[in-house]
Design a protein around this motif. Structure first.
Motif, PDB file in Angstrom:
ATOM      1  N   ARG A  20      -3.235  -3.056  -3.691  1.00  0.00           N
ATOM      2  CA  ARG A  20      -3.586  -3.190  -3.788  1.00  0.00           C
ATOM      3  C   ARG A  20      -5.255  -2.678  -3.436  1.00  0.00           C
ATOM      4  NH1 ARG A  20      -1.306  -7.796  -1.817  1.00  0.00           N
ATOM      5  NH2 ARG A  20      -1.112  -9.478  -3.131  1.00  0.00           N
ATOM      6  N   ASP A  21      -5.109  -1.710  -2.687  1.00  0.00           N
ATOM      7  CA  ASP A  21      -5.917   0.222  -2.511  1.00  0.00           C
ATOM      8  C   ASP A  21      -6.196   0.485  -2.698  1.00  0.00           C
ATOM      9  OD1 ASP A  21      -6.787  -1.924   0.253  1.00  0.00           O
ATOM     10  OD2 ASP A  21      -5.476  -1.098   1.231  1.00  0.00           O
ATOM     11  N   ILE A  22      -4.792   0.735  -3.282  1.00  0.00           N
ATOM     12  CA  ILE A  22      -4.574   2.152  -4.227  1.00  0.00           C
ATOM     13  C   ILE A  22      -5.382   1.466  -5.624  1.00  0.00           C
ATOM     14  CG2 ILE A  22      -2.895   3.702  -5.205  1.00  0.00           C
ATOM     15  CD1 ILE A  22      -1.065   3.749  -2.817  1.00  0.00           C
ATOM     16  N   GLN A  23      -4.795   0.773  -6.022  1.00  0.00           N
ATOM     17  CA  GLN A  23      -5.149  -0.109  -7.131  1.00  0.00           C
ATOM     18  C   GLN A  23      -6.985   0.154  -7.470  1.00  0.00           C
ATOM     19  OE1 GLN A  23      -3.851  -3.894  -8.663  1.00  0.00           O
ATOM     20  NE2 GLN A  23      -1.748  -3.424  -7.469  1.00  0.00           N
ATOM     21  N   ARG A  24      -7.619   0.172  -6.280  1.00  0.00           N
ATOM     22  CA  ARG A  24      -9.099  -0.262  -6.267  1.00  0.00           C
ATOM     23  C   ARG A  24      -9.683   1.561  -6.677  1.00  0.00           C
ATOM     24  NH1 ARG A  24     -10.228  -2.784  -0.527  1.00  0.00           N
ATOM     25  NH2 ARG A  24      -9.767  -4.845  -0.683  1.00  0.00           N
ATOM     26  N   TYR A  25      -9.548   2.507  -6.746  1.00  0.00           N
ATOM     27  CA  TYR A  25      -9.200   4.149  -7.077  1.00  0.00           C
ATOM     28  C   TYR A  25      -8.600   4.300  -8.244  1.00  0.00           C
ATOM     29  CZ  TYR A  25     -11.125   4.056  -2.312  1.00  0.00           C
ATOM     30  OH  TYR A  25     -11.338   3.465  -0.333  1.00  0.00           O
ATOM     31  N   LEU A  26      -7.352   4.216  -8.862  1.00  0.00           N
ATOM     32  CA  LEU A  26      -7.032   4.889  -9.236  1.00  0.00           C
ATOM     33  C   LEU A  26      -7.237   5.243 -10.728  1.00  0.00           C
ATOM     34  CD1 LEU A  26      -3.808   6.394  -9.213  1.00  0.00           C
ATOM     35  CD2 LEU A  26      -3.656   3.826 -10.883  1.00  0.00           C
ATOM     36  N   VAL A  27      -8.213   4.044 -11.716  1.00  0.00           N
ATOM     37  CA  VAL A  27      -8.691   4.396 -12.275  1.00  0.00           C
ATOM     38  C   VAL A  27      -9.408   5.826 -12.546  1.00  0.00           C
ATOM     39  CG1 VAL A  27     -10.119   3.723 -14.835  1.00  0.00           C
ATOM     40  CG2 VAL A  27      -8.210   2.049 -14.045  1.00  0.00           C
ATOM     41  N   PRO A  28     -10.521   5.441 -11.610  1.00  0.00           N
ATOM     42  CA  PRO A  28     -11.238   6.475 -11.779  1.00  0.00           C
ATOM     43  C   PRO A  28     -11.413   7.759 -11.631  1.00  0.00           C
ATOM     44  CG  PRO A  28     -12.073   5.400  -9.834  1.00  0.00           C
ATOM     45  CD  PRO A  28     -11.158   4.601 -11.083  1.00  0.00           C
ATOM     46  N   ARG A  53     -17.176   1.362   4.135  1.00  0.00           N
ATOM     47  CA  ARG A  53     -16.575   0.464   4.944  1.00  0.00           C
ATOM     48  C   ARG A  53     -16.334  -1.187   3.658  1.00  0.00           C
ATOM     49  NH1 ARG A  53     -18.095  -1.570  10.129  1.00  0.00           N
ATOM     50  NH2 ARG A  53     -19.142   0.641  10.482  1.00  0.00           N
ATOM     51  N   GLY A  54     -15.196  -1.426   4.375  1.00  0.00           N
ATOM     52  CA  GLY A  54     -14.132  -2.207   3.831  1.00  0.00           C
ATOM     53  C   GLY A  54     -13.512  -1.893   2.454  1.00  0.00           C
ATOM     54  N   PHE A  55     -13.333  -0.229   2.653  1.00  0.00           N
ATOM     55  CA  PHE A  55     -12.014   0.382   1.636  1.00  0.00           C
ATOM     56  C   PHE A  55     -11.755   1.491   2.790  1.00  0.00           C
ATOM     57  CE2 PHE A  55     -15.187  -1.620  -0.888  1.00  0.00           C
ATOM     58  CZ  PHE A  55     -15.004  -1.918  -2.375  1.00  0.00           C
ATOM     59  N   ARG A  56      -9.938   1.115   1.842  1.00  0.00           N
ATOM     60  CA  ARG A  56      -9.091   2.266   2.715  1.00  0.00           C
ATOM     61  C   ARG A  56      -9.018   3.564   2.545  1.00  0.00           C
ATOM     62  NH1 ARG A  56      -2.817   1.655   4.023  1.00  0.00           N
ATOM     63  NH2 ARG A  56      -2.200   4.120   5.047  1.00  0.00           N
ATOM     64  N   HIS A  57      -9.760   4.498   3.272  1.00  0.00           N
ATOM     65  CA  HIS A  57      -9.414   5.988   2.831  1.00  0.00           C
ATOM     66  C   HIS A  57      -8.332   7.128   2.983  1.00  0.00           C
ATOM     67  CE1 HIS A  57     -10.778  10.520   3.000  1.00  0.00           C
ATOM     68  NE2 HIS A  57     -11.771   9.403   1.600  1.00  0.00           N
ATOM     69  N   PHE A  58      -7.699   6.841   1.868  1.00  0.00           N
ATOM     70  CA  PHE A  58      -6.565   7.986   1.593  1.00  0.00           C
ATOM     71  C   PHE A  58      -6.404   9.416   2.095  1.00  0.00           C
ATOM     72  CE2 PHE A  58      -5.762   3.532  -0.350  1.00  0.00           C
ATOM     73  CZ  PHE A  58      -4.474   3.409   0.385  1.00  0.00           C
ATOM     74  N   SER A  59      -7.163   9.629   3.336  1.00  0.00           N
ATOM     75  CA  SER A  59      -7.467  11.048   3.580  1.00  0.00           C
ATOM     76  C   SER A  59      -6.059  12.615   3.441  1.00  0.00           C
ATOM     77  CB  SER A  59      -7.975  11.542   5.153  1.00  0.00           C
ATOM     78  OG  SER A  59      -7.079  10.927   6.028  1.00  0.00           O
ATOM     79  N   GLY A  60      -5.307  11.918   3.404  1.00  0.00           N
ATOM     80  CA  GLY A  60      -3.257  12.706   3.096  1.00  0.00           C
ATOM     81  C   GLY A  60      -2.968  12.143   1.237  1.00  0.00           C
ATOM     82  N   GLY A  61      -3.508  11.074   0.835  1.00  0.00           N
ATOM     83  CA  GLY A  61      -2.727  11.412  -0.320  1.00  0.00           C
ATOM     84  C   GLY A  61      -2.115  10.112  -0.487  1.00  0.00           C
ATOM     85  N   ILE A  62      -1.767   9.942  -1.494  1.00  0.00           N
ATOM     86  CA  ILE A  62      -1.222   8.615  -1.534  1.00  0.00           C
ATOM     87  C   ILE A  62       0.425   8.950  -1.928  1.00  0.00           C
ATOM     88  CG2 ILE A  62      -2.537   7.385  -2.018  1.00  0.00           C
ATOM     89  CD1 ILE A  62      -1.646   7.605  -5.467  1.00  0.00           C
ATOM     90  N   SER A  63       1.171  10.094  -2.503  1.00  0.00           N
ATOM     91  CA  SER A  63       2.049  10.668  -3.515  1.00  0.00           C
ATOM     92  C   SER A  63       3.659  10.522  -1.990  1.00  0.00           C
ATOM     93  CB  SER A  63       2.320  11.674  -3.898  1.00  0.00           C
ATOM     94  OG  SER A  63       1.967  13.116  -2.920  1.00  0.00           O
ATOM     95  N   SER A  64       2.672  10.837  -0.504  1.00  0.00           N
ATOM     96  CA  SER A  64       3.870  11.522   0.002  1.00  0.00           C
ATOM     97  C   SER A  64       4.269   9.859   1.506  1.00  0.00           C
ATOM     98  CB  SER A  64       4.288  12.685   1.257  1.00  0.00           C
ATOM     99  OG  SER A  64       2.366  12.049   1.629  1.00  0.00           O
ATOM    100  N   LEU A  65       3.714   8.783   1.007  1.00  0.00           N
ATOM    101  CA  LEU A  65       3.562   7.239   1.622  1.00  0.00           C
ATOM    102  C   LEU A  65       4.807   6.831   1.404  1.00  0.00           C
ATOM    103  CD1 LEU A  65       0.076   5.639   0.347  1.00  0.00           C
ATOM    104  CD2 LEU A  65       0.296   6.900   2.319  1.00  0.00           C
ATOM    105  N   LYS A  66       4.942   6.151   3.004  1.00  0.00           N
ATOM    106  CA  LYS A  66       6.643   5.461   2.843  1.00  0.00           C
ATOM    107  C   LYS A  66       6.235   4.577   3.651  1.00  0.00           C
ATOM    108  CE  LYS A  66       8.823   9.188   1.815  1.00  0.00           C
ATOM    109  NZ  LYS A  66       9.170   9.530   0.364  1.00  0.00           N
TER     110      LYS A  66
END
Length: 439
Positions: free
Chosen positions: A261-269, A240-253
């Motif tokens: 900012r949402d993707i930056q929260r996850y990228l390093v781990p 809750r409070g964090f966006r979930h990218f169920s389809g991944g991020i490589s094909s986002l338009k």
């Protein structure tokens, strides 16, 4: 101090292809948290700088004409501010006290291309707008000398002695060699207390978060593979409070700053274990720099933290080249062995700007991008797609009258009175308040 903002924007709706440079203005002595709230409407439309179509056959000459028109228009529009910055102007503060105010340019909230346009540097992003660095020096681990007003004006003066600025076909090759954009009269040349290398402040939305999407993510996709990276994002536990990218991020338009900012929260781990430790250190160092730069206030310790994070990236960045993660954007996606990234060089001036102008989040384009919708796009939608400028001004005038009426009626209902009481004035009859210690 005055805050100006400019960004090329499409005015027409659906069809028409009408574009302009909306110039917004605000005041620098407004509290940062209050200024950044879009609902307060503190960025007002000052002008719509036109972008005409030129008939000259040479594309470079057309670019010089467009650059000169931009500076010429700003020179006219901002002339009252330049006069006030030089000799001062009597203005009343919120409690009615009259003060002599000066209006230097405190900040210009612009993206990277507009920054080069204002600084009068050329080369299509191959010259820094705030330092003397060129594209071959963008990857240097140290800051280069500032590109001051005196340096730019001295270069333009030398060019003017060699060739008549009105002879564009002869002037442009000389300007190109001198790494200027062909403008012979910058709008800030006679603006007192205004230095381009100072008022061209770091802009987090474009210089940090957009850079993250254009470069950091591409490096990770090349190093991990798009399929593996999307899989790792998809199996993250929703929270809750964090966006979930169920389809991944490589094909986002059409990704916005919020998604960045949402993707930056996850990228390093997410990439940990799939890349080498040195590669991970380089990505984490850039992330530390961006997160540290979003603080509301700074001291020597926090500034030093940003410098150390940037230094750590430069020590580990060769691993990105070694793995072939930095690639071109063409179809071939050939590996690159250089660091010709203007936004990377811009990071070297962030701490210097913080010490001169305060927190970078004060100059974020998030608010001004939203203001473009309110003061340009929405009023244009209410028009008949003809004579945009006059209809936009008429709509904004009506909205401003409604807001002022609502403010005054709300103050009246709440019995709010900002005027000073008679006891707070002195006995000299000059209308100025008297301090308690005055006799």
């Amino acid at each position: 101090g005055a805050i100006i903002s400019s960004d090329k924007t499409t005015i027409s709706i659906m069809t028409g292809n009408r574009c302009a440079h909306p110039v917004l203005i605000s005041c620098a002595n407004i509290d940062m948290d209050f200024l950044l709230k879009a609902v307060n409407h503190l960025f007002q439309l000052l002008a719509l700088v036109p972008i005409p179509e030129y008939i000259h056959t040479n594309r470079n000459i057309r670019g010089v004409l467009e650059n000169r028109l931009y500076h010429w228009c700003l020179d006219i529009v901002l002339n009252p501010l330049k006069i006030a910055a030089r000799i001062g102007h009597l203005m009343s503060d919120p409690v009615g006290q009259v003060r002599r105010c000066h209006t230097p340019c405190a900040a210009a909230i612009v993206d990277t291309p507009e920054s080069g346009l204002m600084a009068c540097v050329g080369g299509g992003g191959k010259t820094s707008s705030v330092s003397t660095a060129i594209y071959t020096q963008f990857g240097d681990p140290f800051p280069h000398p500032r590109r001051t007003k005196a340096i730019t004006l001295k270069t333009i003066e030398k060019l003017s002695r060699l060739c008549d600025p009105s002879d564009l076909e002869a002037y442009f090759p000389l300007a190109q060699k001198a790494r200027t954009n062909g403008v012979d009269k910058p709008f800030w040349r006679d603006w007192a207390l205004s230095e381009p290398c100072d008022f061209l402040t770091p802009e987090p939305l474009h210089h940090w978060h957009k850079m993250f999407w254009d470069h950091d993510i591409r490096w990770c996709i090349s190093a991990v593979s798009a399929r593996e990276l999307d899989y790792r994002f998809s199996i993250l536990q929703p929270r809750r409070g964090f966006r979930h990218f169920s389809g991944g991020i490589s094909s986002l338009k059409q990704v916005t700053g919020k998604e960045h900012r949402d993707i930056q929260r996850y990228l390093v781990p997410v990439i940990a274990g799939a890349v080498t430790n040195t590669f991970l250190v380089a990505i984490r160092a850039l992330m530390d720099f961006r997160y540290a730069g979003q603080a509301p206030r700074f001291n020597e310790v926090s500034c030093r933290r940003m410098e150390l994070a940037l230094h750590e990236f430069h020590e580990a960045k060769d691993e990105i080249i070694r793995l072939g993660a930095r690639r071109s954007t063409g179809k071939a996606k050939a590996p690159l062995d250089n660091w010709f990234i203007p936004k990377l060089e811009f990071m070297q001036s962030v701490v210097r700007s913080i010490k001169a102008n305060g927190a970078p989040r004060h100059w974020s384009a998030d608010t001004t991008e939203h203001a473009h919708i309110e003061v340009v796009k929405d009023p244009a939608r209410e028009s008949n797609n003809q004579s945009y400028e006059s209809q936009i001004c008429r709509t904004l005038d009506r909205l401003d009258r409604c807001r002022r009426f609502q403010l005054i009626t709300s103050m009246k209902d709440a019995n709010v009175d900002f005027r000073l009481s008679p006891d707070e004035y002195d006995d000299d009859g000059d209308g100025m308040p008297c301090d308690e210690g005055d006799e």
